[in-house]
Scaffold this active site. Structure first.
Site, PDB file in Angstrom:
ATOM      1  N   CYS A 161     -58.985 -40.522   4.720  1.00 48.00           N
ATOM      2  CA  CYS A 161     -59.280 -39.146   5.142  1.00 48.00           C
ATOM      3  C   CYS A 161     -59.283 -38.212   3.942  1.00 48.00           C
ATOM      4  O   CYS A 161     -60.081 -37.296   3.862  1.00 48.00           O
ATOM      5  CB  CYS A 161     -58.300 -38.682   6.205  1.00 48.00           C
ATOM      6  SG  CYS A 161     -56.622 -39.095   5.817  1.00 48.00           S
ATOM      7  N   LYS A 179     -50.942 -45.200  20.754  1.00 47.49           N
ATOM      8  CA  LYS A 179     -52.183 -45.925  21.051  1.00 47.49           C
ATOM      9  C   LYS A 179     -52.860 -46.192  19.708  1.00 47.49           C
ATOM     10  O   LYS A 179     -53.506 -45.306  19.133  1.00 47.49           O
ATOM     11  CB  LYS A 179     -53.076 -45.063  21.956  1.00 47.49           C
ATOM     12  CG  LYS A 179     -54.035 -45.834  22.855  1.00 47.49           C
ATOM     13  CD  LYS A 179     -55.033 -46.693  22.131  1.00 47.49           C
ATOM     14  CE  LYS A 179     -56.184 -45.932  21.543  1.00 47.49           C
ATOM     15  NZ  LYS A 179     -57.080 -46.764  20.696  1.00 47.49           N
ATOM     16  N   GLU A 211     -55.720 -34.378  12.512  1.00 53.13           N
ATOM     17  CA  GLU A 211     -56.030 -34.672  11.103  1.00 53.13           C
ATOM     18  C   GLU A 211     -57.359 -35.401  11.112  1.00 53.13           C
ATOM     19  O   GLU A 211     -57.442 -36.546  11.544  1.00 53.13           O
ATOM     20  CB  GLU A 211     -54.886 -35.504  10.516  1.00 53.13           C
ATOM     21  CG  GLU A 211     -54.864 -35.423   9.020  1.00 53.13           C
ATOM     22  CD  GLU A 211     -55.760 -36.455   8.396  1.00 53.13           C
ATOM     23  OE1 GLU A 211     -56.955 -36.150   8.185  1.00 53.13           O
ATOM     24  OE2 GLU A 211     -55.284 -37.558   8.149  1.00 53.13           O
ATOM     25  N   GLU A 246     -68.861 -36.428   5.751  1.00 51.48           N
ATOM     26  CA  GLU A 246     -67.794 -37.391   5.482  1.00 51.48           C
ATOM     27  C   GLU A 246     -68.386 -38.788   5.694  1.00 51.48           C
ATOM     28  O   GLU A 246     -68.597 -39.235   6.828  1.00 51.48           O
ATOM     29  CB  GLU A 246     -66.601 -37.190   6.416  1.00 51.48           C
ATOM     30  CG  GLU A 246     -65.450 -38.097   6.000  1.00 51.48           C
ATOM     31  CD  GLU A 246     -64.256 -38.087   6.939  1.00 51.48           C
ATOM     32  OE1 GLU A 246     -64.461 -38.066   8.167  1.00 51.48           O
ATOM     33  OE2 GLU A 246     -63.125 -38.137   6.444  1.00 51.48           O
TER      34      GLU A 246
HETATM   35  P1  NAD Z   1     -62.286 -42.354  16.192  1.00 52.87           P
HETATM   36  O1  NAD Z   1     -61.952 -40.934  16.001  1.00 52.87           O
HETATM   37  O2  NAD Z   1     -63.265 -42.691  17.232  1.00 52.87           O
HETATM   38  O3  NAD Z   1     -60.961 -43.228  16.513  1.00 52.87           O
HETATM   39  C1  NAD Z   1     -59.659 -42.860  16.106  1.00 52.87           C
HETATM   40  C2  NAD Z   1     -58.694 -43.153  17.267  1.00 52.87           C
HETATM   41  O4  NAD Z   1     -59.070 -42.398  18.404  1.00 52.87           O
HETATM   42  C3  NAD Z   1     -58.681 -44.611  17.703  1.00 52.87           C
HETATM   43  O5  NAD Z   1     -57.361 -44.978  18.085  1.00 52.87           O
HETATM   44  C4  NAD Z   1     -59.571 -44.600  18.930  1.00 52.87           C
HETATM   45  O6  NAD Z   1     -59.283 -45.636  19.837  1.00 52.87           O
HETATM   46  C5  NAD Z   1     -59.221 -43.258  19.530  1.00 52.87           C
HETATM   47  N1  NAD Z   1     -60.245 -42.714  20.412  1.00 52.87           N
HETATM   48  C6  NAD Z   1     -61.586 -42.893  20.349  1.00 52.87           C
HETATM   49  N2  NAD Z   1     -62.199 -42.251  21.365  1.00 52.87           N
HETATM   50  C7  NAD Z   1     -61.230 -41.638  22.068  1.00 52.87           C
HETATM   51  C8  NAD Z   1     -61.226 -40.800  23.234  1.00 52.87           C
HETATM   52  N3  NAD Z   1     -62.356 -40.490  23.884  1.00 52.87           N
HETATM   53  N4  NAD Z   1     -60.044 -40.327  23.667  1.00 52.87           N
HETATM   54  C9  NAD Z   1     -58.896 -40.629  23.037  1.00 52.87           C
HETATM   55  N5  NAD Z   1     -58.839 -41.427  21.964  1.00 52.87           N
HETATM   56  C10 NAD Z   1     -59.988 -41.916  21.472  1.00 52.87           C
HETATM   57  O7  NAD Z   1     -62.720 -42.929  14.818  1.00 52.87           O
HETATM   58  P2  NAD Z   1     -63.577 -44.254  14.579  1.00 52.87           P
HETATM   59  O8  NAD Z   1     -64.606 -44.467  15.612  1.00 52.87           O
HETATM   60  O9  NAD Z   1     -62.618 -45.337  14.397  1.00 52.87           O
HETATM   61  O10 NAD Z   1     -64.292 -43.873  13.229  1.00 52.87           O
HETATM   62  C11 NAD Z   1     -65.450 -43.031  13.230  1.00 52.87           C
HETATM   63  C12 NAD Z   1     -65.413 -42.047  12.097  1.00 52.87           C
HETATM   64  O11 NAD Z   1     -64.186 -41.293  12.163  1.00 52.87           O
HETATM   65  C13 NAD Z   1     -65.361 -42.663  10.719  1.00 52.87           C
HETATM   66  O12 NAD Z   1     -66.611 -42.988  10.247  1.00 52.87           O
HETATM   67  C14 NAD Z   1     -64.711 -41.553   9.939  1.00 52.87           C
HETATM   68  O13 NAD Z   1     -65.642 -40.602   9.524  1.00 52.87           O
HETATM   69  C15 NAD Z   1     -63.760 -40.931  10.905  1.00 52.87           C
HETATM   70  N6  NAD Z   1     -62.372 -41.383  10.707  1.00 52.87           N
HETATM   71  C16 NAD Z   1     -61.523 -40.532  10.092  1.00 52.87           C
HETATM   72  C17 NAD Z   1     -60.216 -40.937   9.875  1.00 52.87           C
HETATM   73  C18 NAD Z   1     -59.255 -40.049   9.207  1.00 52.87           C
HETATM   74  O14 NAD Z   1     -58.253 -40.514   8.689  1.00 52.87           O
HETATM   75  N7  NAD Z   1     -59.465 -38.763   9.221  1.00 52.87           N
HETATM   76  C19 NAD Z   1     -59.782 -42.175  10.277  1.00 52.87           C
HETATM   77  C20 NAD Z   1     -60.669 -43.032  10.927  1.00 52.87           C
HETATM   78  C21 NAD Z   1     -61.965 -42.601  11.139  1.00 52.87           C
END
Ligand code: NAD
Length: 484
Positions: free
Chosen positions: A289, A180, A255, A386
């Site tokens: 990250c 996904k 992660e 972060e």
């Molecule tokens: P997120 O954690 O919301 O999204 C990451 C993934 O999880 C996406 O594929 C999203 O569709 C999915 N997701 C979101 N809600 C979900 C749920 N309830 N159940 C299952 N899957 C779900 O991250 P974001 O909203 O894209 O970004 C927000 C913050 O996250 C950023 O500001 C940053 O701090 C952090 N982030 C970290 C990384 C990393 O590499 N560690 C990567 C992206 C974002």
């Protein structure tokens, strides 16, 4: 980029080796972060599409994919690696348009995807069990078996690299995968499915369902038909994923990012350090990250490091991804709002330098000029949260003990680096710093496909990358035979 540049279906899911519209036939717009314009549309998968993907993966495990010997799986992954290499330029252009990363970074990501497939292709038939000396009359050995169906929820910041390290390793062990991708950046995940098909992977070995986190993502993470979940993204979502996985009592790899420090001592080679100090903070517009958002500097080198970094910042240019400047836009208006929020709340007197925006920027792009802060207190939000944008905080320290306390003084622990010519100090800090990866006189070690990666604390748990990932994507079985 035009729609013609996409050589595969974008409005469909890839399930059981075929492209199909979602059951509700809904789509989502894909925005180019450099312009704000719509590039194309992607499928809005929901629970029913995830159910179909999990069923297809299970059928592949029970059928052709599960029956393949390890070396054949490896050969297919190696084929995929070769196909990725043939498409590097196309993949880089698509990723630059979809994620907003400068072309050279997007190209590096495509090459890293190929490397993951080559690495895991070569490793697939080299994961071995052990024989264990036991009681007289027994032979005891262990087997490494796939979990079965694995779920992969990936973020938008490095789609190709994260798919390579997670899906690549899972496939190498013989798992069938349901991926996904993030709603903000799905296009190279869909290309991955097309390349898997071209490489000859049996139907159902890899299934890709784009969609929203709270819809497709939530269904996948709670699905009783999967046996392992791999997630990269925010702490808040990671906590939900782990709770959902707990209901099915399945293992998860999380992660979740970090607040990674580089610790610079007075005796460091500052000229060698400078590019790493800055690049690790601004690469991918800080949306990494393992970004190094904290630079801890000992008093004797403090003034010099501030001057060197500030000068470098003033030379950086932010602009459209396809123009290949130093830095591209942030992924979305929302991300720009989050990053700007931190900067607006911080003390403006502490700003040492800002990068420049290119002239004539497209008005709809999410551009943000990187900011360097000096004299930051270790408890300041700039040194604790972060930010996930191109913002770095320089923090002075006096002693080695103080440096360790500051470096370890956040909730995270993903990566850390030490800059010093003193070998004893390097060894002491490598042990004392709380992080999954430690770099001595470098940062990031060139990407490190081969190097196990993952965090401690709120950076998550489990390891991806390197050979270690193959253990995470498999289950150890012990066989004890009594033969007299
Ligand atoms: P997120 O954690 O919301 O999204 C990451 C993934 O999880 C996406 O594929 C999203 O569709 C999915 N997701 C979101 N809600 C979900 C749920 N309830 N159940 C299952 N899957 C779900 O991250 P974001 O909203 O894209 O970004 C927000 C913050 O996250 C950023 O500001 C940053 O701090 C952090 N982030 C970290 C990384 C990393 O590499 N560690 C990567 C992206 C974002």
């Amino acid at each position: 980029m035009t729609q013609n540049a996409l050589w595969y279906e974008t409005e469909k899911c890839f399930i059981a080796g075929t492209w199909r519209p979602t059951l509700a036939n809904e789509t989502l717009a894909v925005e180019n972060p450099s312009t704000g314009e719509e590039i194309c549309r992607i499928a809005r998968g929901r629970g029913a599409d995830i159910n179909a993907a999990v069923a297809a993966a299970q059928a592949a495990r029970d059928g052709d994919w599960g029956a393949l010997p390890a070396f054949e799986r490896g050969r297919l992954l190696s084929n995929m690696g070769r196909i990725v290499l043939e498409h590097v330029d196309a993949l880089a252009t698509i990723e630059a348009a979809d994620v907003g990363k400068p072309l050279k970074q997007a190209r590096a990501d495509a090459l890293a995807l190929a490397r993951y497939l080559e690495f895991y292709g070569g490793a697939a038939d080299k994961v071995m069990g052990e024989t264990i000396p036991y009681l007289d009359g027994y032979t005891v050995y262990t087997l490494r078996e796939p979990h079965g169906v694995t779920g992969h929820i990936v973020p938008w910041n490095y789609p190709m690299q994260i798919i390579g390290r997670s899906v690549g390793a899972a496939l190498a062990m013989g798992n069938a995968c349901v991926l996904k991708p993030a709603e903000e950046a799905c296009l190279t995940a869909l290309a991955f499915a097309e390349m898997a098909s071209e490489a000859g992977l049996p139907a159902g070995a890899i299934n890709v369902v784009p969609g929203l986190g709270e819809e497709a993502g939530a269904t996948l993470s709670a699905h009783p038909g999967i046996q392992h979940l791999s997630f990269t993204g925010s702490v808040a979502t990671g906590q939900m994923i782990q709770s959902a996985a707990a209901q099915n009592v399945i293992p998860v790899t999380l992660e979740l990012g970090g607040k990674s420090p580089q610790v610079v001592f007075d005796d460091a080679d500052l000229d060698a350090a400078l590019p790493f100090l800055v690049n690790a903070g601004i690469q991918n517009a800080g949306q990494t990250c393992s970004a190094s958002s904290r630079i801890l500097v000992q008093r004797g080198a403090y003034q010099k490091v501030c001057e060197m970094m500030a000068e470098r910042y003033r030379s950086l240019i932010v602009g459209p991804a396809l123009a290949d400047h130093d830095i591209g836009p942030l992924i979305s208006a929302r991300q720009k709002e989050i990053v700007s929020g931190f900067v607006n709340a911080a003390d403006p007197a502490r700003i040492l330098a800002r990068a420049k925006l290119a002239d004539d920027l497209p008005t709809g792009g999410h551009y943000f000029a990187p900011v360097l802060y000096g004299g930051v207190d270790p408890d300041d939000p700039l040194a604790q949260a972060e930010i996930f944008g191109p913002v770095q905080a320089i923090i002075p320290f006096e002693t080695e003990a103080e440096a360790i306390a500051i470096a370890n003084g956040t909730a995270y622990g993903l990566v850390a680096s030490v800059w010093s010519r003193d070998g004893g100090r390097q060894m002491r800090l490598a042990r004392a710093l709380h992080a999954g990866q430690i770099f001595l006189n470098n940062y990031g070690a060139g990407g490190g496909v081969e190097l196990p990666f993952g965090g401690v604390g709120k950076s998550g748990h489990g390891r991806e990358k390197g050979f270690e990932a193959l253990y995470g994507f498999s289950v150890l079985k012990t066989v004890a035979a009594r033969h007299g």
